[in-house]
Design a protein around this motif. Structure first.
Motif, PDB file in Angstrom:
ATOM      1  N   HIS A 285      -7.587   2.077  -1.215  1.00 15.02           N
ATOM      2  CA  HIS A 285      -8.425   1.970  -0.025  1.00 15.02           C
ATOM      3  C   HIS A 285      -9.827   1.496  -0.373  1.00 15.02           C
ATOM      4  O   HIS A 285     -10.475   0.825   0.438  1.00 15.02           O
TER       5      HIS A 285
ATOM      6  N   THR B  33      -0.128   4.085   1.222  1.00  7.60           N
ATOM      7  CA  THR B  33      -0.345   4.648   2.549  1.00  7.60           C
ATOM      8  C   THR B  33      -1.381   3.806   3.271  1.00  7.60           C
ATOM      9  O   THR B  33      -2.347   3.329   2.657  1.00  7.60           O
ATOM     10  N   VAL B  34      -1.169   3.602   4.571  1.00  7.32           N
ATOM     11  CA  VAL B  34      -2.087   2.780   5.344  1.00  7.32           C
ATOM     12  C   VAL B  34      -3.347   3.560   5.714  1.00  7.32           C
ATOM     13  O   VAL B  34      -4.446   3.015   5.743  1.00  7.32           O
ATOM     14  N   LYS B  35      -3.201   4.861   5.951  1.00 13.08           N
ATOM     15  CA  LYS B  35      -4.322   5.694   6.358  1.00 13.08           C
ATOM     16  C   LYS B  35      -4.323   6.978   5.545  1.00 13.08           C
ATOM     17  O   LYS B  35      -3.298   7.641   5.405  1.00 13.08           O
TER      18      LYS B  35
ATOM     19  N   LEU C  92      -8.507  -3.597   5.170  1.00  8.92           N
ATOM     20  CA  LEU C  92      -7.867  -2.505   5.906  1.00  8.92           C
ATOM     21  C   LEU C  92      -8.564  -2.221   7.225  1.00  8.92           C
ATOM     22  O   LEU C  92      -7.914  -1.947   8.240  1.00  8.92           O
TER      23      LEU C  92
ATOM     24  N   LEU D 108       0.828  -1.204   0.000  1.00 11.53           N
ATOM     25  CA  LEU D 108       0.000   0.000   0.000  1.00 11.53           C
ATOM     26  C   LEU D 108       0.861   1.252   0.000  1.00 11.53           C
ATOM     27  O   LEU D 108       1.891   1.313   0.675  1.00 11.53           O
TER      28      LEU D 108
ATOM     29  N   LEU E   5       1.914  -4.905   6.760  1.00 10.17           N
ATOM     30  CA  LEU E   5       1.256  -3.933   5.906  1.00 10.17           C
ATOM     31  C   LEU E   5       1.041  -4.469   4.508  1.00 10.17           C
ATOM     32  O   LEU E   5       0.267  -3.918   3.743  1.00 10.17           O
TER      33      LEU E   5
ATOM     34  N   LYS F 128      -0.422  -6.772   1.742  1.00 11.10           N
ATOM     35  CA  LYS F 128      -1.696  -7.488   1.641  1.00 11.10           C
ATOM     36  C   LYS F 128      -1.603  -8.536   0.548  1.00 11.10           C
ATOM     37  O   LYS F 128      -1.076  -8.259  -0.507  1.00 11.10           O
TER      38      LYS F 128
END
Length: 330
Positions: free
Chosen positions: A311, A260-262, A318, A258, A328, A330
């Motif tokens: 996302h 960015t995770v958030k 997530l 990813l 992190l 996936k």
């Protein structure tokens, strides 16, 4: 004075985000009704735009099936999502070309990972298969390394041409407005003298400007399968990187990283994600650079849209509460 002011103010190209935001604000200010629905047959639909940019980026035609799958999975091809409704602050306004480019980038990450390692392993595997491939067994396997070399060479040349055109660009209109009849003849003589000097310097430097403008085209890069140098990858196969699972083709490697995770708070940060080239693999940066050149925008704009699509694509994974610590990837 007004004529001189107009000539001196506009000395740079406007930023994409500024033009887009002004367009949205103007549509809301004029209280325009809902725009016509954007369906599958419309040019602004991501499936159609993805086909266009896959052709322009010289990527295999088979990737279009994957972009359509991502569009359907993330619901970014729905009519209500794509159609502009001015004044509706609850919906996120769609940047159609940026969305299509981001979908292609996500598909490339799904298949090739773009981590500066896995894509080169797949390329070596495809190159070995192409050497052993006999005639009549279908098209050649797609080699990411060969595609990278061809695109990088072309992109460097085209970027240099664009930089030269910007440096030589005259920030004056072809048909200027004259606010005084007395100054009209004087300004026309001065303009003619400048054009004559430019033509003379152009002949001396060997860069003569064409008399006629080229025909307008929505394609900046064109690739023909008739070329014998092997620079066109439209008909190349993805069989070397796919495997069949339950009647559907899937990527050999199940991993995905990813960006960015958030996501960020758009009201506070003015962006949903931030981008610095040094923080990401070079292959990913190169793909962003390619589409940023085609769209004439900053790579950060495409990166932000990539994060949003990711996302949407991995939403359940997530935000599911993990029982154990997870990585992190996936």
């Amino acid at each position: 004075k007004m004529h001189n002011t107009l000539n001196s103010v506009f000395q740079s190209w406007p930023v994409y985000e500024e033009v887009y935001n002004k367009m949205v604000e103007l549509a809301a200010f004029l209280d325009l009704p809902r725009f016509p629905d954007i369906t599958n047959n419309c040019f602004l639909h991501p499936n159609v735009l993805c086909m266009k940019y896959l052709m322009e980026a010289n990527l295999p035609d088979e990737l279009h099936n994957w972009t359509c799958r991502v569009v359907k999975k993330t619901s970014v091809g729905e009519v209500d999502f794509l159609t502009l409704m001015p004044g509706n602050k609850s919906t996120r306004k769609v940047k159609y070309d940026v969305l299509a480019a981001a979908v292609i980038v996500v598909v490339l990450k799904l298949l090739f990972l773009l981590d500066d390692h896995y894509e080169w392993l797949l390329s070596d595997f495809s190159a070995e298969r192409n050497k052993n491939n006999k005639e009549g067994e279908g098209g050649p396997y797609f080699e990411f390394k060969k595609w990278y070399e061809v695109i990088k060479c072309t992109l460097d040349v085209e970027q240099k041409k664009l930089d030269e055109e910007k440096a030589k660009f005259l920030w004056r209109c072809e048909k200027p407005l004259f606010y005084s009849i007395k100054k009209k003849s004087k300004l026309l003589r001065r303009r003619q003298m400048v054009e004559n000097l430019q033509n003379q310097f152009g002949k001396l430097s060997g860069s003569v400007r064409p008399d006629e403008r080229p025909n307008p085209s929505s394609f900046q890069l064109s690739w023909s399968e008739e070329n014998t140098d092997g620079s066109c990858f439209h008909g190349h196969s993805l069989k070397g990187i796919l495997q069949e699972r339950r009647g559907l083709f899937a990527a050999i490697n199940p991993d995905y990283w990813l960006c960015t995770v958030k996501l960020c708070n758009e009201k506070l940060c003015h962006r949903l994600a931030h981008y610095r080239g040094v923080d990401f693999p070079q292959s990913y940066h190169f793909v962003l650079r390619l589409f940023s050149f085609l769209l004439r925008i900053q790579p950060s704009s495409i990166h932000e849209e990539v994060c949003v699509i990711e996302h949407k694509l991995f939403n359940k994974k997530l935000y599911r509460k993990p029982k154990y610590k997870t990585r992190l990837r996936k």
